[in-house]
Scaffold this motif. Structure first.
Motif, PDB file in Angstrom:
ATOM      1  N   UNK A   1     -10.015  14.084 -20.130  1.00 15.20           N
ATOM      2  CA  UNK A   1      -9.545  15.285 -20.840  1.00 15.20           C
ATOM      3  C   UNK A   1      -8.735  16.168 -19.889  1.00 15.20           C
ATOM      4  N   UNK A   2      -9.283  16.341 -18.677  1.00 17.52           N
ATOM      5  CA  UNK A   2      -8.594  17.128 -17.644  1.00 17.52           C
ATOM      6  C   UNK A   2      -7.238  16.523 -17.329  1.00 17.52           C
ATOM      7  N   UNK A   3      -7.236  15.188 -17.167  1.00 14.93           N
ATOM      8  CA  UNK A   3      -6.002  14.500 -16.773  1.00 14.93           C
ATOM      9  C   UNK A   3      -4.869  14.855 -17.731  1.00 14.93           C
ATOM     10  N   UNK A   4      -5.134  14.691 -19.032  1.00 11.84           N
ATOM     11  CA  UNK A   4      -4.057  14.898 -20.006  1.00 11.84           C
ATOM     12  C   UNK A   4      -3.752  16.381 -20.235  1.00 11.84           C
ATOM     13  N   UNK A   5      -4.695  17.252 -19.880  1.00 14.84           N
ATOM     14  CA  UNK A   5      -4.487  18.678 -20.098  1.00 14.84           C
ATOM     15  C   UNK A   5      -3.632  19.302 -18.987  1.00 14.84           C
ATOM     16  N   UNK A   6      -3.876  18.888 -17.734  1.00 18.16           N
ATOM     17  CA  UNK A   6      -3.245  19.619 -16.629  1.00 18.16           C
ATOM     18  C   UNK A   6      -2.125  18.870 -15.904  1.00 18.16           C
ATOM     19  N   UNK A   7      -2.149  17.530 -15.974  1.00 18.95           N
ATOM     20  CA  UNK A   7      -1.272  16.768 -15.072  1.00 18.95           C
ATOM     21  C   UNK A   7       0.210  16.850 -15.427  1.00 18.95           C
ATOM     22  N   UNK A   8       1.028  16.942 -14.385  1.00 24.56           N
ATOM     23  CA  UNK A   8       2.461  16.729 -14.556  1.00 24.56           C
ATOM     24  C   UNK A   8       2.748  15.241 -14.377  1.00 24.56           C
ATOM     25  N   UNK A   9       2.045  14.660 -13.386  1.00 22.27           N
ATOM     26  CA  UNK A   9       2.132  13.211 -13.171  1.00 22.27           C
ATOM     27  C   UNK A   9       0.743  12.686 -12.840  1.00 22.27           C
ATOM     28  N   UNK A  10       0.523  11.431 -13.178  1.00 24.40           N
ATOM     29  CA  UNK A  10      -0.794  10.823 -12.970  1.00 24.40           C
ATOM     30  C   UNK A  10      -0.625   9.514 -12.199  1.00 24.40           C
TER      31      UNK A  10
ATOM     32  N   UNK B   1      -0.462   2.322 -11.111  1.00 17.56           N
ATOM     33  CA  UNK B   1       0.439   2.943 -12.084  1.00 17.56           C
ATOM     34  C   UNK B   1       0.667   4.404 -11.710  1.00 17.56           C
ATOM     35  N   UNK B   2       1.899   4.852 -11.791  1.00 19.56           N
ATOM     36  CA  UNK B   2       2.219   6.270 -11.592  1.00 19.56           C
ATOM     37  C   UNK B   2       3.173   6.682 -12.711  1.00 19.56           C
ATOM     38  N   UNK B   3       2.877   7.810 -13.372  1.00 21.43           N
ATOM     39  CA  UNK B   3       3.772   8.255 -14.435  1.00 21.43           C
ATOM     40  C   UNK B   3       3.330   9.561 -15.038  1.00 21.43           C
ATOM     41  N   UNK B   4       4.058  10.004 -16.040  1.00 23.53           N
ATOM     42  CA  UNK B   4       3.670  11.242 -16.724  1.00 23.53           C
ATOM     43  C   UNK B   4       2.444  10.929 -17.584  1.00 23.53           C
ATOM     44  N   UNK B   5       1.705  11.946 -18.016  1.00 20.07           N
ATOM     45  CA  UNK B   5       0.535  11.677 -18.863  1.00 20.07           C
ATOM     46  C   UNK B   5       0.906  10.813 -20.081  1.00 20.07           C
ATOM     47  N   UNK B   6       2.072  11.071 -20.658  1.00 22.36           N
ATOM     48  CA  UNK B   6       2.505  10.303 -21.839  1.00 22.36           C
ATOM     49  C   UNK B   6       2.707   8.830 -21.484  1.00 22.36           C
ATOM     50  N   UNK B   7       3.354   8.610 -20.332  1.00 24.26           N
ATOM     51  CA  UNK B   7       3.578   7.217 -19.894  1.00 24.26           C
ATOM     52  C   UNK B   7       2.255   6.502 -19.623  1.00 24.26           C
ATOM     53  N   UNK B   8       1.329   7.257 -19.059  1.00 20.11           N
ATOM     54  CA  UNK B   8       0.019   6.663 -18.746  1.00 20.11           C
ATOM     55  C   UNK B   8      -0.728   6.354 -20.054  1.00 20.11           C
TER      56      UNK B   8
END
Lengths: 262, 268
Positions: free
Chosen positions: B206-215, B225-232
């Motif tokens: 939940x935190x990941x998708x709420x705050x991240x610019x990149x994951x 894997x490295x990408x935006x929350x949407x890509x992840x």
């Protein structure tokens, strides 16, 4: 068997190397630190002095006063046979000031304060507090080891002098109360053979023991590994290593004083 | 160069082993100024080690780590300490000094690294505590606070010197959902308002998708894997998909009931 002995030797060498490195680290912050306006905090030094010094007075009193009494009784047993019971006073004062008070005080402080320092620093290490200091660019040796080192360096000689006094008091109680030596005569004989060098050799020993206790306790605390068990091990090791090194240093210093006619 | 695209932290082929066990395997990564970069992965995948490598607590076996363009590998202690003044670190278990009060904990970096008067430092400490919702707790000792409160005090300490980079090690683990969400909001707020670069280690999806610019997803020491929350979220990588869905069945190696039975059979 050979493997175990070899492993122990390597461990011991690493420990001594670590203690020497810590000594140089502490020395740097005590001597060079003030010129770089980076020193240990004064309030930390005074709170440590209170802990290792003032709060140890009662236990030092208990140990040295009873040692003085025991010493007086044991000496009386021998000296009565020689008809020179009066010399109990001199033997008690000289042996306390030269040997027993510095060593016993150091052992008491190693057990009480050295173990507490190792446990405190060990707990800080396993709960990431030391790492937090490092990440905040605060040197743990300067922040934690230096105040404890300075406190022990200055307070152990003070406690030793108090121990000298308490021990002589213990001997006095037995000498005057039980052996029938008069008050004046006991005090006169106590100080007749007690020279200034007997007191300051004891104080020199106390300085050396203070350094040993502080370095061993800080080293073991700062190098604690694991959790609660690691803290327990560090505490035990700090006390055992301090005891051994204190006795060893006592032997070396006594030999130096003896052979140089001190 | 756009300020947002300025690289703050750069890892080049970083390898770290402990007792012969590979913890981080040839990791290369760039983290940009002002972004919230979340590293997720299973327990023991090397996330905390990666954080410790970045803050200079441990040295890699090989590879280079650049912070604000300076390679911290082989850097002298003085240089590293100077760089560390621009860091803040929130530890998983807070790591507050338990012999000091809450206020003294916040004052510590200020006293050590600034020449401000005591009054100013007190004002700053109280301001930072208010910012994390801990105003009024100045004279409490860490042992008198709950886990969530300690984490917030640790965050106040981390931002005491207005750092450019903050490392968060599991900032919401062990917190109730409401306090966890408030902590997430605080991390986001700090990043938006103060342009702090945040590196967050977490399991909390939940935190990941709420705050991240990149994951970034770390698995078995490798950055898979490295990408935006949407890509992840839309990743086709089976490991990432299993981790996001929290499914016990999949390529991620977990001790299945069968393996546990085999273990018991061997032992007994």
């Amino acid at each position: 068997m050979l493997y175990i002995i070899g492993k122990k030797i390597i461990e011991m060498t690493q420990m001594l190397k670590g203690i020497v490195n810590l000594f140089f680290g502490v020395f740097y912050w005590v001597v060079v630190g003030p010129f770089k306006s980076k020193t240990a905090h004064r309030e930390d030094i005074s709170s440590q002095m209170l802990f290792v010094g003032v709060k140890s007075v009662v236990i030092v009193f208990a140990v040295t006063v009873f040692t003085g009494m025991v010493l007086a009784m044991q000496m009386a047993y021998l000296l009565q046979k020689m008809g020179s019971i009066l010399y109990v006073a001199s033997l008690v004062s000289v042996s306390l000031c030269r040997e027993l008070s510095p060593v016993l005080t150091a052992l008491v402080v190693a057990g009480k304060s050295g173990s507490a320092i190792a446990a405190e620093l060990g707990t800080m290490k396993v709960s990431e507090q030391i790492e937090a200091l490092e990440v905040m660019a605060i040197n743990p040796v300067r922040f934690l080891a230096v105040p404890r080192f300075l406190a022990l360096l200055f307070m152990l000689p003070c406690l030793t002098v108090l121990g000298d006094f308490f021990g002589i008091l213990g001997g006095y109680v037995v000498g005057v109360g039980s052996l029938g030596i008069s008050h004046d005569l006991y005090l006169q004989t106590s100080f007749k053979y007690l020279e200034l060098k007997d007191i300051y050799t004891g104080i020199i020993k106390a300085f050396a023991f203070g350094v040993i206790i502080a370095l061993v306790a800080c080293y073991e605390g700062l190098n604690t590994k694991g959790g609660a068990k690691g803290v327990g091990n560090a505490t035990t090791k700090s006390v055992v290593e301090s005891f051994i090194l204190i006795i060893l240093a006592d032997c070396v210093l006594t030999a130096i004083f003896y052979f140089s006619n001190y | 160069m756009n300020e947002k695209n300025q690289v703050m932290i750069s890892l080049k082929n970083v390898v770290k082993t402990f007792d012969g066990r590979l913890i981080t395997d040839d990791i290369s990564l760039d983290i940009y100024r002002g972004e919230i970069f979340v590293v997720m992965g299973c327990s023991g995948s090397g996330k905390s080690t990666l954080l410790r490598l970045m803050n200079g607590s441990i040295q890699p076996d090989s590879g280079d780590i650049y912070i604000k363009g300076k390679n911290i590998i082989g850097m002298s202690q003085n240089e590293l300490d100077e760089l560390r003044k621009s860091f803040g670190m929130c530890f998983q278990y807070s790591a507050l000094l338990d012999s000091l009060t809450v206020e003294e904990n916040i004052l510590l970096p200020l006293k050590e690294h600034t020449n401000m008067s005591q009054d100013i430092m007190n004002i700053i400490a109280r301001m930072k505590l208010s910012l994390v919702g801990m105003g009024g707790f100045e004279n409490y000792f860490p042992a008198e606070l709950s886990g969530g409160m300690r984490k917030r005090v640790a965050l106040a300490r981390a931002i005491a010197l207005d750092p450019e980079i903050i490392f968060y090690d599991e900032p919401t683990s062990g917190l109730d959902p409401v306090v966890g969400a408030a902590t997430d909001a605080l991390i986001k707020d700090l990043s938006d308002k103060l342009k702090i670069t945040s590196i967050v280690i977490t399991h909390n999806m939940q935190s990941v998708f709420k705050i991240a610019d990149r994951v970034a997803m770390l698995y078995d020491g490798k950055l898979i894997e490295v990408g935006t929350p949407e890509e992840i979220r839309n990743s086709s990588n089976e490991y990432v998909r299993q981790f996001i869905s929290g499914d016990s069945q999949g390529p991620i190696n977990t001790a299945s009931p069968g393996t546990q039975m085999d273990f018991f059979k061997k032992v007994f």
